[in-house]
Design a protein around this motif. Structure first.
Motif, PDB file in Angstrom:
ATOM      1  N   ILE A   1      -3.632  -1.838   8.200  1.00 28.58           N
ATOM      2  CA  ILE A   1      -3.227  -1.443   6.480  1.00 28.58           C
ATOM      3  C   ILE A   1      -2.338  -0.630   6.872  1.00 28.58           C
ATOM      4  CG2 ILE A   1      -4.604  -0.818   4.719  1.00 28.58           C
ATOM      5  CD1 ILE A   1      -7.748  -2.782   6.732  1.00 28.58           C
ATOM      6  N   VAL A   2      -2.332   0.374   7.129  1.00 30.28           N
ATOM      7  CA  VAL A   2      -1.541   1.603   6.893  1.00 30.28           C
ATOM      8  C   VAL A   2      -0.231   1.275   7.359  1.00 30.28           C
ATOM      9  CG1 VAL A   2      -1.107   4.237   7.759  1.00 30.28           C
ATOM     10  CG2 VAL A   2      -3.581   3.328   7.746  1.00 30.28           C
ATOM     11  N   GLN A   3       0.281   0.461   8.361  1.00 25.00           N
ATOM     12  CA  GLN A   3       1.407  -0.303   8.359  1.00 25.00           C
ATOM     13  C   GLN A   3       1.950  -0.870   7.237  1.00 25.00           C
ATOM     14  OE1 GLN A   3       1.667  -1.699  12.460  1.00 25.00           O
ATOM     15  NE2 GLN A   3       1.820  -0.381  13.547  1.00 25.00           N
ATOM     16  N   GLN A   4       1.199  -1.542   6.414  1.00 23.94           N
ATOM     17  CA  GLN A   4       1.656  -2.194   5.737  1.00 23.94           C
ATOM     18  C   GLN A   4       2.164  -1.932   4.044  1.00 23.94           C
ATOM     19  OE1 GLN A   4      -1.060  -5.417   4.410  1.00 23.94           O
ATOM     20  NE2 GLN A   4       0.099  -6.351   3.284  1.00 23.94           N
ATOM     21  N   SER A   5       0.910  -0.902   4.191  1.00 26.74           N
ATOM     22  CA  SER A   5       1.402  -0.014   2.696  1.00 26.74           C
ATOM     23  C   SER A   5       2.656   0.972   3.177  1.00 26.74           C
ATOM     24  CB  SER A   5      -0.138   1.075   2.887  1.00 26.74           C
ATOM     25  OG  SER A   5      -0.723  -0.042   2.954  1.00 26.74           O
ATOM     26  N   ALA A   6       3.221   1.339   4.747  1.00 29.76           N
ATOM     27  CA  ALA A   6       3.987   2.017   4.637  1.00 29.76           C
ATOM     28  C   ALA A   6       5.538   0.957   4.549  1.00 29.76           C
ATOM     29  CB  ALA A   6       4.150   3.224   5.797  1.00 29.76           C
ATOM     30  N   ILE A   7       5.501  -0.405   5.060  1.00 29.80           N
ATOM     31  CA  ILE A   7       6.669  -1.070   4.869  1.00 29.80           C
ATOM     32  C   ILE A   7       6.816  -1.652   3.522  1.00 29.80           C
ATOM     33  CG2 ILE A   7       7.155  -2.977   5.090  1.00 29.80           C
ATOM     34  CD1 ILE A   7       5.671  -2.944   8.437  1.00 29.80           C
ATOM     35  N   VAL A   8       5.924  -1.332   2.721  1.00 28.48           N
ATOM     36  CA  VAL A   8       5.660  -1.864   1.366  1.00 28.48           C
ATOM     37  C   VAL A   8       6.754  -0.315   0.804  1.00 28.48           C
ATOM     38  CG1 VAL A   8       5.148  -1.749  -0.699  1.00 28.48           C
ATOM     39  CG2 VAL A   8       3.797  -3.592   0.883  1.00 28.48           C
TER      40      VAL A   8
END
Length: 428
Positions: free
Chosen positions: A287-294
């Protein structure tokens, strides 16, 4: 010197109004999208009434049970029973307060005795500590007490909207109200709560003992309750979790066939809002990685476009910058000048983007701040201005402007500052 740089930047903006407008609007849209993400995170995680203690909260949203001695066997998953909640969490000694609630109650029909008009409202069952865990603003009256809950007295606290629609006024403590055609006494009236406050939200709150709860399931583990734990300090989280684990094992020792387990609960607030399913743990790393990528994409894509426009503008100024080099300006002086000039443009776009993000935050609030619980809730999403007009929001906006400025302007500026003086002077 800085004043001179900004004057120069302002003159360049007026010389190329179309290109400047495109650059500023591009920056604004990038900042707008990023700030909408930041605001969404802020609203869902930052403390604000009535959930002012989010940073000291732990949550047990779901419960699981399985056959003893068979850790790989199928499990039963869902809310916990009231009896289980009292046995395994109400006796926590480290916590400041532990609230047991049941949000899985159908909407209630409220009316005044003898009145034909009735309307549906969201209802939640709570114990007395619910009013200690959350910081409600009482307009009239007060919360019900432990004695009221223990005795199962039919008292309710209602929201301001419920009071106005039902009685036409908020000064209604002590008056009778029909909840699902059963008479209750209004004990207090609180300010309306937005569904964004997922743990505290409702429109009617009643003692958890006024309804017969379906405490079924294996060994009395499953039911319709959740637990909210208020710690004295964040430092107590590990101690509370250890104490909860001891109480869980003690409860399991008394069961014959099934045992309860928590799937790494109690959760902090950030984990709690991402725990959707009862039968699996949220993958917080993903979840954190997805937010960071966006977030990175929202920064890099517009930065590349802005960098191209900046590079085009720098080529037109090569002769000017070459003359400055010839009269003694260093490469660092030129790099600094271009970066400061670009910052003005980025800040203008940042201010516009911040304004657009506030407009989007209110115009699209039902979409941006939506959660799975809202599908069956009647309340309208409202936003607390304090959660949006906070110093943190403006700090984030400024930092993203700086970052976008560096990403879009540094490479063109460095390229220009390293051009040979002769080539720069003779460029067209």
């Amino acid at each position: 010197m800085l004043q001179q740089y900004f004057k120069q930047a302002w003159r360049l903006l007026k010389e190329n109004p179309v290109l400047s407008a495109i650059s500023i609007i591009g920056t604004a849209l990038a900042i707008c999208m990023i700030m909408v993400m930041v605001m969404s995170h802020q609203v869902k995680n930052a403390p604000y009434p009535p959930e002012t203690n989010r940073d000291r909260m732990l949550y047990v949203k779901w419960m699981s049970s399985r056959e003893k001695g068979s850790p790989n066997s199928g499990s039963s998953n869902g809310p916990m029973s009231y009896a289980f909640a009292k046995a395994c969490f109400k006796t926590l000694k480290t916590a400041e307060a532990v609230a047991i609630v049941s949000p899985f109650i159908p909407s209630a029909i409220a009316s005044i005795p003898g009145q034909i008009f009735a309307e549906s409202y969201d209802k939640m069952l709570t114990d007395e500590d619910f009013w200690r865990v959350f910081d409600f603003s009482f307009i009239d009256g007060k919360p019900y007490t432990k004695e009221d809950v223990d005795a199962g007295l039919r008292k309710v606290v209602i929201s301001e909207k419920t009071a106005l629609k039902t009685f036409g006024t908020t000064a209604v403590s002590g008056q009778r109200i029909l909840i699902d055609y059963t008479e209750f006494i209004v004990n207090g009236v609180v300010k309306d709560v937005s569904p964004v406050a997922t743990a505290a939200y409702s429109q009617i709150w009643a003692p958890i003992t006024t309804t017969v709860l379906p405490d079924g399931g294996e060994e009395g583990i499953q039911g319709v309750c959740r637990v909210y734990i208020l710690a004295k300090s964040k430092k107590d989280f590990s101690t509370i979790k250890e104490e909860a684990e001891v109480l869980r094992k003690r409860y399991n020792d008394a069961t014959t066939t099934y045992e309860a387990f928590y799937r790494k609960q109690p959760d902090t607030h950030f984990v709690y809002i991402h725990r959707k399913w009862a039968n699996m743990e949220p993958d917080m790393k993903a979840i954190v990685q997805q937010s960071a990528i966006v977030l990175v994409l929202l920064l890099i894509v517009p930065a590349i476009n802005l960098s191209g426009m900046m590079n085009s503008r720098m080529r037109k100024r090569l002769s000017e910058l070459g003359v400055r080099r010839a009269f003694g300006a260093t490469r660092s002086n030129l790099l600094s000048q271009v970066m400061w000039e670009s910052l003005l443009q980025t800040l203008l776009g940042g201010v516009l983007g911040l304004i657009l993000s506030y407009i989007a935050a209110y115009a699209l609030k039902g979409i941006i701040y939506e959660n799975s619980d809202m599908a069956y809730q009647l309340g309208e999403v409202t936003l607390n201005p304090a959660s949006l007009l906070s110093p943190a929001i403006f700090l984030y906006a400024f930092l993203f402007c700086l970052l976008l400025n560096v990403l879009s302007a540094f490479i063109p500026a460095r390229s220009v500052s390293h051009k040979p003086i002769v080539d720069s002077i003779h460029s067209k």
